[in-house]
Every structure is written in structure tokens, then in C-alpha cells.
Design a protein around this motif. Structure first.
Motif, PDB file in Angstrom:
ATOM      1  N   GLU A  75       0.813  -1.206   0.000  1.00 31.69           N
ATOM      2  CA  GLU A  75       0.000   0.000   0.000  1.00 31.69           C
ATOM      3  C   GLU A  75       0.854   1.267   0.000  1.00 31.69           C
ATOM      4  O   GLU A  75       0.380   2.326  -0.411  1.00 31.69           O
ATOM      5  N   LYS A  76       2.077   1.149   0.500  1.00 32.23           N
ATOM      6  CA  LYS A  76       2.933   2.333   0.590  1.00 32.23           C
ATOM      7  C   LYS A  76       4.379   1.936   0.329  1.00 32.23           C
ATOM      8  O   LYS A  76       4.703   0.746   0.208  1.00 32.23           O
ATOM      9  N   SER A  77       5.239   2.930   0.254  1.00 33.09           N
ATOM     10  CA  SER A  77       6.640   2.673  -0.097  1.00 33.09           C
ATOM     11  C   SER A  77       7.323   1.744   0.894  1.00 33.09           C
ATOM     12  O   SER A  77       8.146   0.916   0.504  1.00 33.09           O
ATOM     13  N   TYR A 114       9.416  -1.750  -0.010  1.00 31.21           N
ATOM     14  CA  TYR A 114      10.784  -2.099   0.368  1.00 31.21           C
ATOM     15  C   TYR A 114      10.828  -3.381   1.196  1.00 31.21           C
ATOM     16  O   TYR A 114      11.707  -4.230   1.001  1.00 31.21           O
ATOM     17  N   GLN A 115       9.881  -3.544   2.116  1.00 26.71           N
ATOM     18  CA  GLN A 115       9.865  -4.764   2.930  1.00 26.71           C
ATOM     19  C   GLN A 115       9.696  -5.990   2.038  1.00 26.71           C
ATOM     20  O   GLN A 115      10.361  -7.009   2.227  1.00 26.71           O
ATOM     21  N   ALA A 116       8.818  -5.897   1.054  1.00 28.17           N
ATOM     22  CA  ALA A 116       8.588  -7.010   0.141  1.00 28.17           C
ATOM     23  C   ALA A 116       9.820  -7.294  -0.713  1.00 28.17           C
ATOM     24  O   ALA A 116      10.279  -8.435  -0.806  1.00 28.17           O
ATOM     25  N   ALA A 117      10.364  -6.245  -1.345  1.00 22.50           N
ATOM     26  CA  ALA A 117      11.500  -6.437  -2.245  1.00 22.50           C
ATOM     27  C   ALA A 117      12.714  -6.976  -1.511  1.00 22.50           C
ATOM     28  O   ALA A 117      13.426  -7.862  -2.019  1.00 22.50           O
ATOM     29  N   ILE A 146       1.627   2.131  -7.153  1.00 14.86           N
ATOM     30  CA  ILE A 146       2.999   1.656  -6.995  1.00 14.86           C
ATOM     31  C   ILE A 146       3.752   1.832  -8.316  1.00 14.86           C
ATOM     32  O   ILE A 146       3.275   1.423  -9.374  1.00 14.86           O
ATOM     33  N   THR A 147       4.926   2.404  -8.234  1.00 13.60           N
ATOM     34  CA  THR A 147       5.742   2.585  -9.436  1.00 13.60           C
ATOM     35  C   THR A 147       7.157   2.090  -9.178  1.00 13.60           C
ATOM     36  O   THR A 147       7.645   2.127  -8.040  1.00 13.60           O
ATOM     37  N   LYS A 148       7.810   1.634 -10.211  1.00 18.58           N
ATOM     38  CA  LYS A 148       9.180   1.133 -10.081  1.00 18.58           C
ATOM     39  C   LYS A 148      10.133   2.226  -9.600  1.00 18.58           C
ATOM     40  O   LYS A 148      11.157   1.936  -8.980  1.00 18.58           O
ATOM     41  N   LYS A 149       9.788   3.466  -9.875  1.00 21.59           N
ATOM     42  CA  LYS A 149      10.649   4.567  -9.451  1.00 21.59           C
ATOM     43  C   LYS A 149      10.705   4.693  -7.936  1.00 21.59           C
ATOM     44  O   LYS A 149      11.607   5.330  -7.389  1.00 21.59           O
ATOM     45  N   ASP A 150       9.712   4.089  -7.260  1.00 21.01           N
ATOM     46  CA  ASP A 150       9.690   4.144  -5.795  1.00 21.01           C
ATOM     47  C   ASP A 150      10.734   3.224  -5.171  1.00 21.01           C
ATOM     48  O   ASP A 150      10.959   3.287  -3.958  1.00 21.01           O
TER      49      ASP A 150
END
Length: 491
Positions: free
Chosen positions: A131-133, A137-140, A152-156
Motif C-alpha cells: 500500500e505504501k513505499s 521495500y519490505q517485500a522487495a 505503486i511505481t518502479k521509481k519508488d
């Protein structure tokens, strides 16, 4: 930059477009993902997919019933199970696979690198709803295959590392450089060099035992050339396994015995079926249920894939293919992967890299086999595949596969805080830390120790460890770490 992560979103730069609603026109426009929440929508979608023979689409649902409805109407779409809760990771994988999904979607607070790695070891592709940045990050950083969410964008996402998930090392027929292939000794050697998975081949004897051997007869690796399906186990075990023509202490192992010798080592088995028979699959089912880790299955034979799905539906399945000789189109491969929930195992040396990239864009797991040279081993590993199936598994014995960190820390300003980072082998490793979101607390970290901060609040960081082995070099990142910055009571 971190190896590719699939982004499903309503933003223009997403890999897959997230549709908040669907109609006949919208689902035909590009590569899409749809969420279904009612029986009415499941039936409507299934009929549209059937009408247009539209297989290249992701269907998310929290309901196993709705996934089954879509599958009954049109079994070629990519189904994604999104559970509200689950009891255990093996149970989650079995629930998903039993309901025609080899992809799960989880909440961001559930995931960690060890959890994701375990789910992938069970053959699951893992997505996370964000839902948020911070969720992104936690997922990636946990090594998931993809994320889904609006806005959600890849730039984030800017992660300064190569891997959150390192490819599984698969010992092809065990590690058999100085012992016979498919032997218990080769399995033990594979465990000793920290292989994640041992690949082996199985047949069924005349009296219905599942046994481990590559060829349909024993002549190449045993004292006599008995045909497995024509002889009973007692007869087959009356002769010795050989190595370079010399008898060893081993006899033809049953799969049950083979597994008992590596049980509790944490090593997975990848079982290649050399038979397509329904009877063999029924027998295999009883053996698989006794294993401490759910085995992975694969075969070259189409009818074996059908019978895997019918009799061993709760286990992950894979399709072995040589792209140089296969006449299958990319559409055919995607369709059978979706219908039979397959990992694709291609012979590594081919000229169809564009086909592989199409599969990977759809988060279809790809696991090349046959790799031998250091050059090819290095290239395949650094390409970030699901796994590397090779006779040279010992070349990866020095890998660090993931980092252990404490996900939540408390730092009192003025009191140094050591950030302990260990490898999957339990040894401490040197790292540097990246601080996210413009470092709002002005956290200062030196040599794995927090030594200062200017403001109270939460800081979000991750560790980066440079791994250097004789074969490969790469930057490995840790899970997300949240540091709560507070002032001492006397302040």
C-alpha cells in the motif's frame, strides 16, 4: 540494482496492469491482473476467458472456491491465492497447489527472506500486496517475485544490491564426482557442500516400489543389467551398485530409504519421473507424504505432468524441456504452466533468450539444467533464475544465501547500538547499511554500530554484504530493519 521484481499496478510503468474492474474490452488490452471477490464475477470472468481463449492474465482471489470456479470454466489463466491466514508454510503451499495456484499473495508484514525462501523451496511464486513505499521495500528486500498495489511505481524502489533471493543450488543426481550418480553417497556429498536441492530420477519396480535410478535398466551403474519394471525389488537389490566398474557397498535404493538418509538436513528433493503411469504416481504419493519437506516433481513426459496434477496435486510440478528441439510456442508453454502449475526447466544452452524473458516477466519460475563450465555457472547464477541444476554443485559451496538480522531495534541517542548481521551459516559478516527515505532521524552508522542520531522517530535501513567466492561475486541485501530512535530518560 536488485534482480527483477514484477510490479502489478495501475501506474503506466507497471509490468502488469492492475484492473480495478473488468469488461470484455479491458481484459483484452495488454497483460493484466484482476481480483475476483464473488461467484458472479468468477463465472463472468471464466466465460470471458473461455470465449477469447485468454490465458495470459493473472487472477487474484482470497477464495479457493472462486479460483476453482474460474479453473473449471477455463483452466489456462494464472491463478493467485491470497489467504487471509495460514497455519504453516507447507500447509499454505499445499492449499494453493490443491486449488490450481502455484502463486500466493501475502501481506507485507508476513514476509521475510527466510520465509520467502522456504515458500519458493516448496515451488511457490510469491507476491506481496503493498500500500505504501515502506511495504514495497519490505517485500522487495525479502526476495519476493512481485508486488501488487495501486499507485505503486518502479521509481519508488531503489535497492543497492544484486540479490535478496539467491538461486537455489540443485545437485544433479547428487554430487557424484567420485561416487556413483543417484547414490546415497552422492546425496550425502551434496548435503556436505550445502546444496539446497538434490535432483534424482525414479522408476517403479514390478512389485510397485519406487526406486532411484536414471536408466530404465541397471547395466550402466550396477553389476547386472536388470530391467527395473520387469523385476521385483528383492531381485534388483541382489546386485551391487558400481563406480567405474568396481562394486560399492550400495544396492538400488528405494525412494523411502534415500530420503531417510538425508532427512532433517533441510535439503529438498527434486524427483524426475522416468515413468508416466498413473499407478506409479499413486505409489509415489504414499512415499511423498512421509517426507519432512514436500518434494518437487518434474518430467519430460506430458502424461506424467497430467498424472502429477491428478494424483499429487499438493506438490509443486515442473516441465523439463530442450528449447532447441521443442516445437512448442511460447503461448503453449505459458498455458501448460498455468494449467498444471509448472516450473519450467529448460536445457541451458539455447538461443531463445527472448522466450525466457517472456516467461520471467510473468513470474514463471525458470530453472536451467545441464550447466557445466565456470563461465556458464557464473552467468546462470547471476542471471537470477529460480535455481541452477548442475553436476558442479560443489562450485557453489561457499555461497552466502541470505542474511540474518533483527527486524526491529531500539537506539537510545548517545548509547552505541551494535547491529548484528550473520549469514545463513551462522557466522558474523561485515556489511554496510543503506538508510531509506532521506534518513529522517539523521542516523549515523559506522562499522555495524549506530553511533548517533539527531531526531527521535523511526529509521528504516537494510544491510548490504559483498559476497566474494572463487566462482561468483555479488551484493546480498538483508530484510528491512526498523530502528526506533529515542532519547535517554535524563534528556
Amino acid at each position: 540494482m536488485l534482480k527483477k521484481i514484477i510490479v502489478i499496478s495501475n501506474m503506466p510503468d507497471s509490468d502488469i496492469k492492475k484492473l480495478d474492474s473488468f469488461d470484455e474490452e479491458s481484459i483484452l488490452n495488454g497483460l493484466n491482473a484482476i481480483e475476483i471477490n464473488s461467484i458472479k464475477d468468477a463465472k463472468k470472468l471464466g466465460r470471458l476467458l473461455y470465449k477469447h481463449q485468454l490465458f495470459d492474465i493473472f487472477v487474484f482471489s482470497r477464495s479457493k472456491t472462486l479460483l476453482k470456479i474460474v479453473y473449471r470454466i477455463y483452466p489456462y489463466a494464472r491463478l493467485v491465492y491470497e489467504p487471509n491466514t495460514f497455519n504453516s508454510l507447507p500447509d499454505l503451499s499445499k492449499q494453493a497447489l490443491s486449488n490450481h495456484a502455484h502463486t500466493v499473495c501475502l501481506k507485507s508484514q508476513y514476509v521475510s527472506s527466510q520465509m520467502v525462501r522456504r515458500l519458493k523451496l516448496y515451488g511457490m511464486t510469491v507476491f506481496v500486496r503493498v500500500e505504501k513505499s515502506l511495504d514495497l521495500y519490505q517485500a522487495a528486500l525479502s526476495g519476493v517475485d512481485g508486488v501488487i498495489g495501486n499507485g505503486i511505481t518502479k521509481k519508488d524502489l531503489d535497492i543497492k544490491g544484486d540479490f535478496a533471493f539467491t538461486p537455489f543450488v540443485i545437485a544433479h543426481r547428487g554430487l557424484h564426482k567420485d561416487v556413483q550418480e543417484n547414490s546415497v553417497a552422492s546425496a550425502r556429498k551434496a548435503v556436505d557442500v550445502h546444496s539446497d536441492v538434490i535432483e534424482l530420477d525414479f522408476h517403479m519396480t514390478k512389485d510397485n516400489y519406487i526406486v532411484v535410478n536414471h536408466d530404465e535398466s541397471l547395466g550402466r551403474t550396477y553389476q547386472k543389467d536388470y530391467v527395473i519394471k520387469k523385476d521385483n525389488l528383492k531381485s534388483l537389490q541382489s546386485i551391487k551398485m558400481t563406480y567405474q566398474g568396481v562394486p560399492t557397498d550400495e544396492v538400488l535404493p528405494t525412494l523411502s530409504y534415500f530420503h531417510s538418509q538425508i532427512k532433517d538436513t533441510g535439503t529438498q528433493l527434486l524427483l524426475e519421473s522416468k515413468t508416466s503411469s498413473a499407478k506409479a504416481m499413486k505409489r509415489l504419493r504414499y512415499v511423498a507424504r512421509e517426507m519432512d519437506i514436500p518434494p518437487l516433481l518434474m518430467s519430460f513426459y506430458p502424461f506424467a505432468l497430467v498424472n502429477f496434477k491428478k494424483y499429487l496435486k499438493e506438490y509443486s510440478r515442473g516441465f523439463l524441456i530442450d528449447l532447441n528441439s521443442s516445437q512448442m510456442s511460447i503461448s503453449d508453454i505459458i498455458k501448460i504452466s498455468n494449467k498444471y502449475n509448472l516450473t519450467i526447466h529448460p536445457y541451458y544452452n539455447h538461443k531463445k533468450n527472448n522466450l525466457i524473458e517472456i516467461l520471467r516477466k510473468r513470474a514463471i519460475m525458470v530453472c536451467p539444467w545441464g550447466i557445466q563450465t565456470d563461465h556458464d555457472l557464473k552467468y546462470m547464477f547471476l542471471s537470477g533464475y529460480y535455481g541452477i541444476n548442475t553436476d558442479e554443485s560443489d562450485r557453489f559451496k561457499d555461497l552466502i544465501k541470505y542474511l540474518n538480522v533483527h527486524a526491529r531495534q531500539k537506539y537510545t541517542i548517545g548509547e552505541p547500538l551494535e547491529l548484528e548481521v550473520t549469514s545463513n551459516k551462522g557466522t558474523r559478516v561485515s556489511t554496510h547499511f543503506e538508510i531509506l527515505f532521506d534518513n529522517p532521524t539523521k542516523l549515523v552508522i559506522d562499522n555495524n554500530v549506530v553511533i548517533g542520531a539527531s531526531h527521535e522517530g523511526l529509521a528504516h535501513i537494510y544491510a548490504v554484504h559483498f559476497v566474494k567466492t572463487p566462482l561468483v561475486e555479488y551484493k546480498l541485501v538483508s530484510d528491512l530493519i526498523t530502528v526506533e530512535v529515542v532519547r535517554a530518560n535524563h534528556e
